[in-house]
Design a protein around this motif. Structure first.
Motif, PDB file in Angstrom:
ATOM      1  N   PHE A 697     -57.160 -32.507 -77.763  1.00 30.23           N
ATOM      2  CA  PHE A 697     -58.603 -32.457 -77.955  1.00 30.23           C
ATOM      3  C   PHE A 697     -59.194 -31.442 -76.981  1.00 30.23           C
ATOM      4  O   PHE A 697     -58.826 -31.403 -75.810  1.00 30.23           O
ATOM      5  CB  PHE A 697     -59.220 -33.836 -77.711  1.00 30.23           C
ATOM      6  CG  PHE A 697     -58.715 -34.909 -78.642  1.00 30.23           C
ATOM      7  CD1 PHE A 697     -59.398 -35.196 -79.805  1.00 30.23           C
ATOM      8  CD2 PHE A 697     -57.557 -35.620 -78.354  1.00 30.23           C
ATOM      9  CE1 PHE A 697     -58.936 -36.181 -80.669  1.00 30.23           C
ATOM     10  CE2 PHE A 697     -57.081 -36.608 -79.200  1.00 30.23           C
ATOM     11  CZ  PHE A 697     -57.781 -36.889 -80.371  1.00 30.23           C
ATOM     12  N   LYS A 698     -60.137 -30.624 -77.483  1.00 32.11           N
ATOM     13  CA  LYS A 698     -60.781 -29.626 -76.634  1.00 32.11           C
ATOM     14  C   LYS A 698     -62.288 -29.663 -76.854  1.00 32.11           C
ATOM     15  O   LYS A 698     -62.752 -29.938 -77.953  1.00 32.11           O
ATOM     16  CB  LYS A 698     -60.256 -28.212 -76.953  1.00 32.11           C
ATOM     17  CG  LYS A 698     -58.787 -28.014 -76.627  1.00 32.11           C
ATOM     18  CD  LYS A 698     -58.362 -26.582 -76.874  1.00 32.11           C
ATOM     19  CE  LYS A 698     -56.894 -26.361 -76.526  1.00 32.11           C
ATOM     20  NZ  LYS A 698     -56.467 -24.959 -76.768  1.00 32.11           N
ATOM     21  N   THR A 699     -63.034 -29.348 -75.784  1.00 31.38           N
ATOM     22  CA  THR A 699     -64.490 -29.316 -75.846  1.00 31.38           C
ATOM     23  C   THR A 699     -64.981 -27.910 -75.532  1.00 31.38           C
ATOM     24  O   THR A 699     -64.532 -27.291 -74.575  1.00 31.38           O
ATOM     25  CB  THR A 699     -65.104 -30.298 -74.828  1.00 31.38           C
ATOM     26  OG1 THR A 699     -64.562 -31.598 -75.046  1.00 31.38           O
ATOM     27  CG2 THR A 699     -66.615 -30.355 -74.979  1.00 31.38           C
ATOM     28  N   PHE A 700     -65.904 -27.400 -76.364  1.00 33.82           N
ATOM     29  CA  PHE A 700     -66.498 -26.082 -76.159  1.00 33.82           C
ATOM     30  C   PHE A 700     -68.017 -26.247 -76.109  1.00 33.82           C
ATOM     31  O   PHE A 700     -68.617 -26.777 -77.042  1.00 33.82           O
ATOM     32  CB  PHE A 700     -66.111 -25.113 -77.282  1.00 33.82           C
ATOM     33  CG  PHE A 700     -64.630 -24.871 -77.377  1.00 33.82           C
ATOM     34  CD1 PHE A 700     -64.025 -23.919 -76.581  1.00 33.82           C
ATOM     35  CD2 PHE A 700     -63.847 -25.605 -78.250  1.00 33.82           C
ATOM     36  CE1 PHE A 700     -62.656 -23.704 -76.652  1.00 33.82           C
ATOM     37  CE2 PHE A 700     -62.477 -25.405 -78.333  1.00 33.82           C
ATOM     38  CZ  PHE A 700     -61.883 -24.442 -77.534  1.00 33.82           C
ATOM     39  N   ILE A 701     -68.634 -25.783 -75.023  1.00 31.88           N
ATOM     40  CA  ILE A 701     -70.079 -25.937 -74.831  1.00 31.88           C
ATOM     41  C   ILE A 701     -70.669 -24.566 -74.516  1.00 31.88           C
ATOM     42  O   ILE A 701     -70.153 -23.846 -73.654  1.00 31.88           O
ATOM     43  CB  ILE A 701     -70.378 -26.909 -73.678  1.00 31.88           C
ATOM     44  CG1 ILE A 701     -69.772 -28.288 -73.976  1.00 31.88           C
ATOM     45  CG2 ILE A 701     -71.882 -27.030 -73.446  1.00 31.88           C
ATOM     46  CD1 ILE A 701     -69.703 -29.192 -72.778  1.00 31.88           C
ATOM     47  N   ASP A 702     -71.734 -24.200 -75.232  1.00 31.87           N
ATOM     48  CA  ASP A 702     -72.367 -22.905 -74.994  1.00 31.87           C
ATOM     49  C   ASP A 702     -73.272 -23.011 -73.765  1.00 31.87           C
ATOM     50  O   ASP A 702     -74.467 -23.250 -73.858  1.00 31.87           O
ATOM     51  CB  ASP A 702     -73.180 -22.470 -76.220  1.00 31.87           C
ATOM     52  CG  ASP A 702     -73.464 -20.978 -76.191  1.00 31.87           C
ATOM     53  OD1 ASP A 702     -73.562 -20.439 -75.074  1.00 31.87           O
ATOM     54  OD2 ASP A 702     -73.570 -20.358 -77.256  1.00 31.87           O
ATOM     55  N   ARG A 703     -72.678 -22.860 -72.581  1.00 35.31           N
ATOM     56  CA  ARG A 703     -73.425 -22.992 -71.332  1.00 35.31           C
ATOM     57  C   ARG A 703     -74.449 -21.871 -71.157  1.00 35.31           C
ATOM     58  O   ARG A 703     -75.447 -22.035 -70.454  1.00 35.31           O
ATOM     59  CB  ARG A 703     -72.460 -22.970 -70.146  1.00 35.31           C
ATOM     60  CG  ARG A 703     -71.475 -24.135 -70.132  1.00 35.31           C
ATOM     61  CD  ARG A 703     -72.144 -25.429 -69.708  1.00 35.31           C
ATOM     62  NE  ARG A 703     -71.190 -26.522 -69.599  1.00 35.31           N
ATOM     63  CZ  ARG A 703     -71.526 -27.773 -69.358  1.00 35.31           C
ATOM     64  NH1 ARG A 703     -72.808 -28.086 -69.228  1.00 35.31           N
ATOM     65  NH2 ARG A 703     -70.599 -28.707 -69.266  1.00 35.31           N
ATOM     66  N   ASP A 704     -74.203 -20.709 -71.800  1.00 31.77           N
ATOM     67  CA  ASP A 704     -75.152 -19.608 -71.673  1.00 31.77           C
ATOM     68  C   ASP A 704     -76.514 -19.989 -72.235  1.00 31.77           C
ATOM     69  O   ASP A 704     -77.555 -19.673 -71.670  1.00 31.77           O
ATOM     70  CB  ASP A 704     -74.630 -18.360 -72.399  1.00 31.77           C
ATOM     71  CG  ASP A 704     -73.440 -17.744 -71.689  1.00 31.77           C
ATOM     72  OD1 ASP A 704     -73.356 -17.914 -70.466  1.00 31.77           O
ATOM     73  OD2 ASP A 704     -72.611 -17.113 -72.345  1.00 31.77           O
ATOM     74  N   VAL A 705     -76.511 -20.671 -73.397  1.00 32.63           N
ATOM     75  CA  VAL A 705     -77.771 -21.097 -74.000  1.00 32.63           C
ATOM     76  C   VAL A 705     -78.483 -22.094 -73.098  1.00 32.63           C
ATOM     77  O   VAL A 705     -79.695 -22.010 -72.874  1.00 32.63           O
ATOM     78  CB  VAL A 705     -77.521 -21.720 -75.393  1.00 32.63           C
ATOM     79  CG1 VAL A 705     -78.779 -22.390 -75.921  1.00 32.63           C
ATOM     80  CG2 VAL A 705     -77.058 -20.650 -76.370  1.00 32.63           C
ATOM     81  N   LEU A 706     -77.744 -23.043 -72.536  1.00 27.69           N
ATOM     82  CA  LEU A 706     -78.348 -24.020 -71.631  1.00 27.69           C
ATOM     83  C   LEU A 706     -78.882 -23.334 -70.384  1.00 27.69           C
ATOM     84  O   LEU A 706     -79.939 -23.703 -69.866  1.00 27.69           O
ATOM     85  CB  LEU A 706     -77.321 -25.085 -71.251  1.00 27.69           C
ATOM     86  CG  LEU A 706     -76.873 -26.015 -72.387  1.00 27.69           C
ATOM     87  CD1 LEU A 706     -75.742 -26.914 -71.914  1.00 27.69           C
ATOM     88  CD2 LEU A 706     -78.027 -26.849 -72.894  1.00 27.69           C
ATOM     89  N   GLY A 707     -78.138 -22.329 -69.908  1.00 23.77           N
ATOM     90  CA  GLY A 707     -78.590 -21.588 -68.740  1.00 23.77           C
ATOM     91  C   GLY A 707     -79.917 -20.894 -68.980  1.00 23.77           C
ATOM     92  O   GLY A 707     -80.759 -20.804 -68.098  1.00 23.77           O
TER      93      GLY A 707
END
Length: 850
Positions: A697-707
């Protein structure tokens, strides 16, 4: 067979043989293999032949790789990485090398092949896209780069794609540095036969580059929204920031760095988030750059220009000048120029790219600019930019769009009828505090009022409003203002960042009229001009209050409100009639629909009967006990007591039938509360690891958008138990269908991405799996309670039906994509994706030190 066709065949063979090699290791090995093939064709051919009969595969491969790296001065980290890979997967790599179709490549063909393979790696290996700039963005940077230049610098070079383009277009010298050894090793492999390229490992922001050597052009697509410590900040400002760079955002530090390393009259081209055009933290740098005449052009681009992030980007074109009287800036709005999208990557037509390049070049030469048929542009003077407080969004300077009605100049500013309410002193006890966020706002007269009782509690910064009139709430983030009325309030906690709140001057405006007017197209067109940010656009209070609105007399306002209310009633009547007809026609799913609709009222009915019974016993039967024996007439045998017992018995029977026939009743009665989605998914995935044999299982989060939004998490209204059940069902679906009999790499990916959907901010939770595709016959519509009984999607259907019902509970949407329809012959890719779309209640802000 063309070179591209042979490369494609090689790539497919690699994917079919990869086994459980990770994406990162696979990328490293394939690029290494291509480079070995190109640089040492004879040794490569001998290696293929030897491997076919070699017994000690690992030792043999390690020796060959070590020799290659030493002779070509490849960084030892790459040699170590490939060596470890050989140690773990030697026999798989042996087969990949044996099956690799030999390629005779010229220097130019090698550059093409490198980019081709790297693009394949980007689309397979997720975040690997951060190492290179791809697609239309590269072509546009090439067009913007002045011709016949000698040297180029890229201080965040990654795999060296921009420097490679510069050399392919006549450049002679290239300098590149990156802070990460991995991508820099790819750059070293790219430029094996380029002695004119100098590459270095290091932090470009805090250390001198190449002994301070100046270049003709700086090309840079850096990492975005970096956070740095105080010591690093001091170093940056000491070197070239002159105290202008702030630690909360250092995007424009790259522009300052580029100017520092440019020759006089040199050009810098930077890909940066659109927030760099309007962020308050970048104000000082923007002001300095404009006043010094060093900003030539700004180009706003469409969404999804990057492989690895959904952050909206723009291009800064700057020029190194010591003194100038020419301080105009060319502002280009190309955000709508999308010719195609593939795998969520936007393509811009080559003719548009060429026109942008010619326009910028004409501006450099001081020529008169003619209107482009492709995109809007404007030349803004320093005075105009100063009047806009050094915001550089092109939309702020473009001509106003046409609006219906009276002349736009006759409209009034919204702020002229608004004022901020006063506050009760801060030491008032925090009792009955409620929180309001953008998700509570509605934005239409039919849902204009917030019910105070339905608001949730909590919040870190309470504000107690002291006012005896309704409050107008307006959203700061999102494409719409969502004006909403708050009345009958007590004490509130506002989301300072995302919600504005006002009293309305009732001598000038009716609050309900403002609700109607602020949703009209002419207001929305103004909002587009003033909003800043990327995926999550926001608006300043000053810009909001400067919006122009049509404000007739109070009598005309009242008439407009009455007319709108009558129209809403007519629409509601029509929708009710349509729904009634729909229920009558769709018999196939009638039972499921009725169960869903009955569950809630049934609960209310049971409660009401219990209260009626209690009232009868206490207030009626106690005084008139003979009532229990009463009959309707002498011909009836049943008494009043009998009918009460029958009613209670059958009510319980119906309740049991509903509970037994469907889990909808259980779903209906679950309570929703605030859930931090990213934290929830990370914990869920952590708990799931190892529970399904052979599945990772892998998780990918668009941290740039949150930033961009200064957020650390996404808050939704959810129920943790239901959300876990939903995800469990999707995992079981993958195991039963995607992984059944599948011998390749079994992976399930969870991707979290906040995105604007129809001008409403929502979050996509995509659950994807590798394995076999479910087949073209699969559709979500199949899954009523009964589900599919035959074919590739065979099962009882209950799992996905349950998922659908849970998404209804969340006011969300469920979508499905089958990637295999795009590339059905590629194994080990994510072939099935379920998109779970939730409304965002709030963004959890980063209240730490900035």
């Amino acid at each position: 067979m063309t070179m591209e066709e042979r490369l494609e065949r090689n790539w497919k063979r690699v994917l079919s043989l990869r086994g459980n090699i990770t994406d990162t290791d696979l990328a490293s090995f394939v690029v290494f293999l291509l480079s070995f093939n190109y640089k040492h064709p004879v040794v490569f051919s001998e290696m293929k032949n030897s491997l076919a009969r070699e017994v000690d595969v690992n030792s043999f491969l390690k020796n060959v790789i070590s020799q290659f790296c030493r002779e070509d001065k490849i960084d030892e980290s790459l040699e170590r990485n490939i060596g470890n890979l050989v140690q773990e997967h030697g026999f798989v790599l042996r087969q990949i090398i044996i099956d690799w179709e030999f390629l005779e490549l010229s220097e130019k063909e090698y550059d093409i092949a490198f980019d081709y393979i790297f693009e394949k790696i980007n689309t397979t290996a997720g975040k690997f896209g951060a190492f290179s700039t791809s697609g239309s963005l590269r072509k546009l940077i090439q067009e913007l780069t002045p011709k016949d230049l000698y040297s180029a610098l890229d201080p965040a070079c990654g795999s060296g794609s921009l420097l490679g383009d510069f050399l392919s277009n006549g450049g002679q010298r290239a300098f590149g540095q990156d802070i990460n050894a991995g991508p820099l090793n790819f750059a070293r492999l790219r430029f094996l036969d380029h002695p004119s390229v100098n590459l270095s490992l290091g932090d470009s922001l805090t250390s001198e580059l190449f002994n301070g050597k100046k270049s003709d052009v700086v090309l840079c697509n850096p990492p975005y929204n970096l956070r740095i410590d105080r010591e690093q900040l001091y170093q940056i400002n000491e070197s070239f920031g002159e105290g202008l760079i702030r630690s909360s955002s250092i995007n424009l530090a790259w522009v300052m760095l580029g100017l520092h390393y440019l020759k006089e009259e040199g050009t810098g081209i930077f890909v940066l988030p659109v927030s760099s055009l309007s962020n308050s933290v970048d104000y000082d740098v923007r002001k300095r750059l404009v006043e010094s005449g060093q900003v030539q052009a700004i180009i706003c681009l469409p969404g999804n220009m990057l492989l690895y992030s959904s952050v909206l980007v723009c291009i800064w074109v700057v020029k190194k000048v010591s003194s100038t009287t020419h301080r105009d800036v060319l502002l280009i709005d190309a955000a709508s120029q999308v010719s195609a999208q593939a795998r969520n990557l936007t393509t811009i037509d080559t003719s548009v790219i060429s026109n942008i390049g010619m326009l910028v070049e004409s501006f450099r030469q001081g020529e008169v600019l003619t209107k482009s048929p492709d995109f809007d542009f404007v030349v803004a003077s320093q005075i105009e930019i100063e009047n806009q407080e050094y915001f550089l969004q092109p939309s702020r300077f473009l001509d106003w769009k046409e609006i219906d009605g009276p002349s736009f100049m006759q409209y009034v500013e919204l702020g002229s009828v608004l004022s901020r309410p006063s506050f009760i002193p801060a030491d008032v006890p925090q009792v009955g505090v409620k929180k309001i966020s953008v998700q509570n706002l509605n934005g239409s007269l039919s849902k204009a009022f917030i019910n105070y009782e339905e608001l949730t509690g909590g919040g870190k910064r309470p504000i107690f409003i002291n006012s005896d009139q309704p409050i107008l709430l307006i959203a700061r983030i999102g494409k719409r203002l969502k004006p909403t009325i708050l009345s009958n309030y007590q004490a509130l906690v506002f989301d300072f960042v995302n919600v504005f709140y006002y009293e309305v001057d009732t001598s000038k405006a009716i609050i309900e009229y403002l609700i109607i007017e602020l949703e009209k197209p002419y207001v929305l067109s103004q909002i587009d001009r003033f909003q800043s940010g990327a995926t999550i656009p926001s608006m300043r209070r000053k810009d909001l209050e400067s919006l122009k609105i049509n404000l007739p007399s109070l009598e005309d306002q009242k008439n407009a409100v009455d007319e709108e209310k009558q129209m809403l009633v007519r629409v509601a009547e029509k929708e009710l009639q349509s729904l009634t007809e729909k229920i009558g026609l769709e018999k196939a799913d009638a039972n499921s629909f009725l169960r869903h609709k009955i569950a809630g009222p049934l609960k209310n009915l049971r409660g009401a009967f219990s209260n009626i019974n209690l009232m009868l016993e206490e207030h009626v039967i106690s005084q008139f006990p003979e009532l229990l024996d009463k009959k309707i007439n002498d011909k009836r045998t049943k008494t009043f007591k009998d009918y009460l017992e029958i009613f209670e018995r059958d009510l319980e029977k119906v309740t049991k039938l509903i509970n037994q026939s469907s889990d909808e009743y259980a779903i209906e009665n679950k309570t929703l509360e605030e859930v931090e989605l990213i934290s929830f998914i990370e914990n869920y995935v952590g708990e799931k690891e190892g529970t399904e044999k052979g599945v990772s299982f892998k998780t990918f989060i668009d941290r740039d958008v949150l930033g961009e939004a200064d957020a650390v998490d996404i808050v939704i209204l959810s129920n943790g138990e239901l959300l876990s059940d939903l995800l469990d069902n999707l995992i079981r679906n993958a195991v039963m269908h995607g992984f059944k009999g599948f011998v390749g790499k079994k992976e399930i990916h969870f991707t979290i991405l906040p995105i604007l959907v129809e001008n409403i901010l929502k979050v996509h939770l995509n659950v994807s799996n590798s394995g076999y595709p479910v087949g073209s016959s699969f559709t979500i519509e199949l899954f009523s309670k009964q589900g599919a009984k035959t074919g590739n999607s065979e099962g009882n259907g209950f799992g996905l039906w349950y998922v659908k019902e849970i998404m209804k509970k969340h006011n969300g949407e469920l979508k499905f994509t089958d990637e295999s329809r795009l590339e059905s012959d590629i194994e080990n890719s994510m072939v099935t994706t379920f998109e779970l779309i939730f409304p965002i209640k709030d963004l959890k802000k980063n209240y730490g030190e900035i």
